[in-house]
Design an enzyme around this catalytic site. Sequence first.
Site: not given
Ligand code: G1P
Ligand code: ZN
Length: 543
Positions: A281-282, A113-114, A376, A279, A277
């Site tokens: 989704d954000r 992801s990010h 998302k 991938d 981000d």
């Molecule tokens: C974080 C975000 C959460 C999101 C997840 C995946 O998870 O807080 O809302 O769904 O990334 O993108 P966390 O690191 O808080 O468990």
């Molecule tokens: Zn992501």
Amino acid sequence: MNIVTVPTEPIAGQKPGTSGLRKKTQVFMQRHYLENFVQAIFDALGGAAGKTFVIGGDGRYFNDRAIQVILRMAAANGAARCIVGQGGILSTPAASHLIRLNATDGGIVLSASHNPGGPDEDFGIKFNTPNGGPAPEGVTAAIHAAANGIREYRIVEAQDIDLARIGAQSVGRMAVEVVDPVADYADLMETLFDFAAIRAMIAGGFRIRFDAMCAVTGPYGVEILENRLGAPRGTVVNRQPLPDFGGMHPDPNPVWAKMLMDEMWGADAPDFGAASDGDGDRNMVLGRETYVSPSDSLAVIAANAHLAPGYAGGLAGVARSMPTSGAVDLVAAALGIPCFETPTGWKFFGNLMDAGRVTLCGEESFGTGSDHVREKDGLWAVLMWLNILAARGASVAEVLEDHFSRHGRNYYSRHDFEALDAASAETMLAALAASLPDLPGTEWHGQTVAAADSFAYTDPVDGSLTENQGLRIVFGNGARIVLRLSGTGTSGATLRLYLERFVPGPDGLGEDPQTALAPVIAAAHDLADLHGHTGRTAPDVIT
Ligand code: G1P
Ligand code: ZN
């Protein structure tokens, strides 16, 4: 086809977190690491024989190598067909769409992801079920159990497939279809939003900046915003997906998308700014000198979604993760539709969407989406905002001001304390959890605690119970503090401190959230004895 059965042993720590298994890339590159987990996925599904899977990722370092391994293993486990994004690229929402569109048996998405990418950064893998969504707790637990009991994995001896070439290929007896990663997704967006109205707004001089952060959304942004909606070439910046994201931290928030923030607050700023981000989704949405918090974005979208053709019939209901602000609850109440509060993580929205109980979902962590897929969706949120602005003929700031004047403003901020010693962080939360029953009635910086608990969620669709999803302290004035540990980190512990305070109808956009939240922040530090347990007085990241 030569299938090799490789003896192996369980590897500790293969437990999926908030969103799949995330580890340092070097960990994934260790002998048998990826293979064990992939075999565990197939075993947890009761085998892969005759099945079809979608496979793709965000293009980060090791993405292409991992895909070749997964294809060989899928073939060895008897899968009939795999659909793979060209170049190994699929944004997470596009993967979700392809899983659904092709009525497959699920998909394997490669992404952290990010989190930054590269040989010394992060990698991740997650399984999505046939509804297109991240595997629910029951499935991830089965994968974890399979990984813990693994004795062997199967892989065929075969050449790499050519990920660059669109069309039919094969690995052993398994068919592999390399597809354009963007086309089907872009077509879906055209069915949901008023592209003609957005195109006319852009032709009329409305200027957009979309920062793809050298991650997966570059090609999606170029095709949709520039090719299909007519925005000038160059609207999408950092448009080339790179294995290390160009050294960027591909997290669309004011801290990491600083280049975009500077542009939106600079001379001659565009009318609209957005970032996505790693991938895809954000999302982060900005107007000229205007920041839209993700919780507010969710509420504004809920109040205005009917302006987009795909949502003209209204929303069945909305859902937000527990730490997300209550702004969307107020809209739901005004619309007379249900609003659900779920634990953190998109996987908790799946059942509600599948059952038709919610149309729109969101999280404070820059995640917004709807039942068009089961993830998302960053570009979806961008297009929704553009559709709303085109329909209303208003700026981002005007839409926000109008929203606050109608519904009030939920001042909101998340403070992240990163790289904490895991044991100290856990001790701190355990101590706070133990004190919760005694908190009601006590006063902290002028605010009296009305309720305090550890959030537990019973899924209204399947009745499953998920406990220990964050500590909540609610004050009599409606202000709220939430604390939980991140489930996506790859080293140490990250404390997430969520802060919220409601003010009815502020003037204009109101005041700076950090100022408005000062007493709530002070109360949180004292309640948790944050300094005593962690030695920290200030967060690393404020969003
Ligand atoms: C974080 C975000 C959460 C999101 C997840 C995946 O998870 O807080 O809302 O769904 O990334 O993108 P966390 O690191 O808080 O468990
Ligand atoms: Zn992501």
